[in-house]
Design a protein around this motif. Structure first.
Motif, PDB file in Angstrom:
ATOM      1  N   TRP A 114      15.514  27.586  71.444  1.00  0.00           N
ATOM      2  CA  TRP A 114      16.499  26.784  71.150  1.00  0.00           C
ATOM      3  C   TRP A 114      16.449  27.095  69.649  1.00  0.00           C
ATOM      4  O   TRP A 114      17.754  28.084  69.359  1.00  0.00           O
ATOM      5  CB  TRP A 114      16.761  25.694  72.021  1.00  0.00           C
ATOM      6  N   THR A 118      19.271  29.159  68.358  1.00  0.00           N
ATOM      7  CA  THR A 118      20.349  28.987  66.621  1.00  0.00           C
ATOM      8  C   THR A 118      20.207  29.819  65.899  1.00  0.00           C
ATOM      9  O   THR A 118      21.072  29.245  64.578  1.00  0.00           O
ATOM     10  CB  THR A 118      19.967  26.962  66.535  1.00  0.00           C
ATOM     11  N   CYS A 124      28.822  28.553  66.379  1.00  0.00           N
ATOM     12  CA  CYS A 124      29.085  27.959  68.253  1.00  0.00           C
ATOM     13  C   CYS A 124      30.788  27.280  68.180  1.00  0.00           C
ATOM     14  O   CYS A 124      30.505  26.305  67.820  1.00  0.00           O
ATOM     15  CB  CYS A 124      28.387  27.397  68.230  1.00  0.00           C
ATOM     16  N   HIS A 147      22.508  21.419  72.162  1.00  0.00           N
ATOM     17  CA  HIS A 147      21.076  22.493  71.575  1.00  0.00           C
ATOM     18  C   HIS A 147      22.063  23.233  70.565  1.00  0.00           C
ATOM     19  O   HIS A 147      20.477  23.786  69.203  1.00  0.00           O
ATOM     20  CB  HIS A 147      21.303  23.283  72.691  1.00  0.00           C
ATOM     21  N   LEU A 148      22.894  23.794  70.126  1.00  0.00           N
ATOM     22  CA  LEU A 148      24.019  24.927  69.046  1.00  0.00           C
ATOM     23  C   LEU A 148      24.452  24.582  67.943  1.00  0.00           C
ATOM     24  O   LEU A 148      24.248  24.541  67.587  1.00  0.00           O
ATOM     25  CB  LEU A 148      24.349  25.275  70.350  1.00  0.00           C
TER      26      LEU A 148
END
Length: 173
Positions: A114, A118, A124, A147-148
């Motif tokens: 991740w 990222t 995103c 996560h993003l």
């Protein structure tokens, strides 16, 4: 700026079906170079084979690139973001997931880097639906968002299969 639109799998694998080509046409009309590469075996072959097939297309990916993915293609984009060395401008993830959703997926990895993703993903935008029939629902969207980061858009648009995606186009411009 250029856009690469990754189609989904199964009945969505026909790259000229649903919204992929209309969105690409609309982006081209507004001056963005947009392509929808046909990856006929996406999610029906090992992920590494799909990534190799994509890399052989030789498409430009750089800081002026936006990546758009639908359903299983979101997993392909995540894996691609782990591999590239240049961050992209933005990612638009439609009906995506990063963990099992009760269906078999060869494009889904067991785990992701991740930090690397990222670092390469740019801004995103994550689109998921409360009423997604394939369980790419709000829980999967929240998981991606956790996560993003970025922007999470939760809708009642099923699996985002309509021919037109006006919100997506509005956000890209």
């Amino acid at each position: 700026m250029n856009a690469i639109i990754f189609h989904g799998t199964g009945p969505h694998a026909s790259f000229d079906k649903f919204w992929y080509q209309p969105v690409a046409d609309n982006l081209r009309a507004s001056g963005i170079d947009a392509v929808v590469p046909e990856l006929a075996k996406l999610d029906h072959e090992p992920l590494d084979d799909t990534l190799q097939e994509f890399e052989e297309l030789g498409l430009h990916i750089g800081d002026d690139t936006i990546l758009i993915g639908h359903s299983a293609a979101v997993s392909v984009i995540l894996a691609l973001l782990e591999r590239i060395n240049t961050p992209v401008k933005a990612c638009y993830l439609m009906a995506g997931y990063c963990s099992p959703n009760g269906m078999a997926h060869s494009a889904l990895k067991e785990s992701y880097s991740w930090d690397r993703i990222t670092a390469n993903a740019g801004e995103c935008f994550i689109f998921n639906s409360f009423n997604d029939p394939f369980k790419c629902n709000q829980d999967k969207g929240i998981e991606l968002f956790n996560h993003l980061g970025g922007t999470l858009l939760l809708r009642n648009d099923g699996h985002f299969l309509k021919k037109q995606q006006p919100l997506l186009l509005k956000l890209i411009r």
